[in-house]
Design an enzyme around this catalytic site. Structure first.
Site, short mmCIF file in Angstrom:
data_model
loop_
_atom_site.label_atom_id
_atom_site.label_comp_id
_atom_site.label_asym_id
_atom_site.label_seq_id
_atom_site.Cartn_x
_atom_site.Cartn_y
_atom_site.Cartn_z
N LYS A 99 3.41 31.65 -6.12
CA LYS A 99 2.99 30.69 -5.08
C LYS A 99 2.02 29.67 -5.67
O LYS A 99 1.25 30.01 -6.58
CB LYS A 99 2.26 31.44 -3.95
CG LYS A 99 2.93 32.71 -3.51
CD LYS A 99 2.24 33.41 -2.36
CE LYS A 99 2.82 34.80 -2.15
NZ LYS A 99 2.21 35.86 -2.96
N ASP A 142 6.02 40.31 -5.96
CA ASP A 142 5.39 39.15 -5.31
C ASP A 142 4.02 38.90 -5.91
O ASP A 142 3.09 39.68 -5.69
CB ASP A 142 5.25 39.43 -3.81
CG ASP A 142 4.62 38.25 -3.08
OD1 ASP A 142 5.36 37.34 -2.68
OD2 ASP A 142 3.37 38.23 -2.94
N TYR A 190 -3.64 35.13 -7.75
CA TYR A 190 -3.90 36.54 -8.08
C TYR A 190 -4.32 36.73 -9.54
O TYR A 190 -4.78 37.79 -9.94
CB TYR A 190 -2.68 37.43 -7.79
CG TYR A 190 -2.12 37.34 -6.39
CD1 TYR A 190 -2.83 36.71 -5.37
CD2 TYR A 190 -0.88 37.88 -6.06
CE1 TYR A 190 -2.31 36.61 -4.08
CE2 TYR A 190 -0.36 37.79 -4.78
CZ TYR A 190 -1.07 37.14 -3.80
OH TYR A 190 -0.56 37.05 -2.53
N HIS A 220 1.38 28.43 -0.71
CA HIS A 220 0.61 29.61 -0.32
C HIS A 220 -0.01 29.48 1.09
O HIS A 220 0.03 30.42 1.88
CB HIS A 220 -0.48 29.88 -1.37
CG HIS A 220 -0.88 31.31 -1.51
ND1 HIS A 220 -1.23 31.88 -2.70
CD2 HIS A 220 -0.99 32.29 -0.59
CE1 HIS A 220 -1.54 33.15 -2.52
NE2 HIS A 220 -1.40 33.43 -1.23
N1 NAP Z 1 0.83 34.94 1.21
C1 NAP Z 1 -0.37 35.41 1.43
O1 NAP Z 1 -1.29 34.68 1.85
C2 NAP Z 1 -0.68 36.83 1.12
C3 NAP Z 1 -1.90 37.39 1.52
C4 NAP Z 1 -2.13 38.74 1.23
C5 NAP Z 1 -1.16 39.47 0.58
N2 NAP Z 1 0.01 38.89 0.17
C6 NAP Z 1 1.06 39.65 -0.55
O2 NAP Z 1 1.43 40.78 0.23
C7 NAP Z 1 1.24 41.97 -0.54
C8 NAP Z 1 0.90 43.13 0.35
O3 NAP Z 1 -0.28 42.88 1.10
P1 NAP Z 1 -1.71 43.50 0.75
O4 NAP Z 1 -1.75 43.89 -0.67
O5 NAP Z 1 -2.74 42.56 1.21
O6 NAP Z 1 -1.82 44.77 1.70
P2 NAP Z 1 -0.91 46.06 2.03
O7 NAP Z 1 0.27 46.11 1.16
O8 NAP Z 1 -0.75 46.09 3.50
O9 NAP Z 1 -1.90 47.26 1.70
C9 NAP Z 1 -2.32 47.54 0.40
C10 NAP Z 1 -3.40 48.62 0.48
O10 NAP Z 1 -2.86 49.82 0.99
C11 NAP Z 1 -3.02 50.88 0.02
N3 NAP Z 1 -1.76 51.65 0.06
C12 NAP Z 1 -0.54 51.25 -0.37
N4 NAP Z 1 0.38 52.21 -0.14
C13 NAP Z 1 -0.27 53.24 0.44
C14 NAP Z 1 0.13 54.52 0.90
N5 NAP Z 1 1.41 54.91 0.82
N6 NAP Z 1 -0.81 55.33 1.43
C15 NAP Z 1 -2.10 54.94 1.52
N7 NAP Z 1 -2.54 53.74 1.11
C16 NAP Z 1 -1.64 52.89 0.57
C17 NAP Z 1 -3.27 50.19 -1.31
O11 NAP Z 1 -4.11 50.96 -2.13
P3 NAP Z 1 -3.73 51.41 -3.67
O12 NAP Z 1 -3.31 50.18 -4.41
O13 NAP Z 1 -5.01 51.98 -4.15
O14 NAP Z 1 -2.63 52.41 -3.52
C18 NAP Z 1 -4.01 48.93 -0.85
O15 NAP Z 1 -5.37 49.22 -0.64
C19 NAP Z 1 0.12 41.54 -1.50
O16 NAP Z 1 -0.06 42.44 -2.56
C20 NAP Z 1 0.59 40.17 -1.88
O17 NAP Z 1 1.62 40.23 -2.83
C21 NAP Z 1 0.27 37.58 0.45
#
Ligand code: NAP
Length: 275
Positions: free
Chosen positions: A78, A48, A53, A111
């Site tokens: 997106k 994704d 990004y 988005h």
């Molecule tokens: N549509 C939208 O508006 C929108 C907004 C935000 C995000 N997104 C999408 O959703 C995806 C996921 O959301 P997100 O990246 O915001 O947050 P998330 O996946 O909830 O959390 C990511 C964070 O958690 C850490 N992490 C991951 N696995 C872990 C584990 N097993 N143990 C401890 N820490 C862990 C990562 O650090 P490290 O990388 O250092 O491991 C990073 O800091 C995004 O990457 C993006 O593709 C979409």
């Protein structure tokens, strides 16, 4: 739903993996290239990304270098708000495709629901869909009223709605609504961007299953029929997050997690954002 390759079937028949890698804030270049390659090597089929990004080139390069046939992967990108405001959605799509080095994407999302703009943008997504440039189209950060408004002009119903969704913000009404409409719900920030990983209730459940809190949350997603896309740039976590197909949360575990909802967002409010 018994492996990393298991998929849901969208309302147009396209299969979308339940599990994928998110790459928000993953820097273009070596870090994005290596994390996406590690994920694909670990068996992930879904990535994704988004124009915002600024890592589509590295994602595309990783896809090529992975050696996995393109058609086995599910790639989401997106269109960013500025392109809705500038009426340049089609150009934005072409740019994303060129950066990714692909000739189609599996899912193209609006988005954010930019006021007075998302209906026109949807018409462009419908055109791209009809031209078979995208295998499916959807929205992100849409509340029920945004979807209803969109449907007043839509010929094609969105196949996916990707929203902030985690145990502290589990969006029960929106999930019910999307289920009735056959719109697949997808969780962003499933791990609360890392903020949920010391929660005592989740810790207790995790200890009971000899799993990590991250694994419990991601398993809760899957058992709730929520597509989930945790982000990590670390190989050990990329593997850990995907290792959720060898245990089952009991209905009592599920209820305890459902009860954590506080409607607490970590990200912006779709009804009040300023970007
Ligand atoms: N549509 C939208 O508006 C929108 C907004 C935000 C995000 N997104 C999408 O959703 C995806 C996921 O959301 P997100 O990246 O915001 O947050 P998330 O996946 O909830 O959390 C990511 C964070 O958690 C850490 N992490 C991951 N696995 C872990 C584990 N097993 N143990 C401890 N820490 C862990 C990562 O650090 P490290 O990388 O250092 O491991 C990073 O800091 C995004 O990457 C993006 O593709 C979409």
């Amino acid at each position: 739903m018994n492996s990393l390759q298991s998929s849901t079937t969208l309302h147009n028949g396209v299969k979308m993996p339940w599990f994928g890698l998110g790459v928000y804030k993953v820097p273009e270049g070596e870090v994005a290239l290596e994390s996406v390659k590690m994920a694909i090597k670990a068996g992930y089929k879904s990535i994704d990304t988004a124009a915002l990004y600024e890592n589509e080139e590295s994602v595309g390069q990783a896809i090529k270098e992975s050696g996995v046939p393109r058609e086995e992967l599910f790639i989401t990108t997106k269109v960013w708000n500025e392109d809705l405001r500038n009426n340049s959605v089609e150009e934005a799509f072409e740019t994303s495709l060129r950066k990714l080095g692909l000739d189609y994407v599996d899912l193209y999302l609006i988005h954010w629901p930019v006021k007075d703009k998302y209906k026109d943008a949807w018409k462009v997504l419908e055109k791209l869909y009809k031209e078979k440039r995208v295998r499916s189209i959807g929205v992100s950060n849409f509340n029920i009223h945004h979807i209803e408004d969109l449907m007043s002009v839509a010929e094609i119903k969105p196949m996916v709605n990707q929203v902030e969704l985690h145990p502290l913000h589990s969006q029960p009404e929106l999930r019910d609504y999307c289920k009735k409409q056959q719109i697949q719900i997808e969780a962003w920030a499933p791990l609360g961007q890392g903020r949920l990983l010391d929660h005592p209730v989740l810790q207790e459940i995790a200890s009971g299953h000899h799993k990590s809190i991250a694994q419990v949350i991601l398993r809760w997603d899957i058992q709730n029929e929520i597509v989930t896309i945790p982000k990590s740039i670390r190989e050990s976590r990329i593997k850990e997050n995907a290792n959720i197909f060898d245990f089952t949360l009991s209905s009592s575990d599920m209820e305890k997690i459902n009860a954590l909802n506080e409607n607490q967002r970590f990200g912006a409010d779709p009804d009040n954002f300023n970007f």
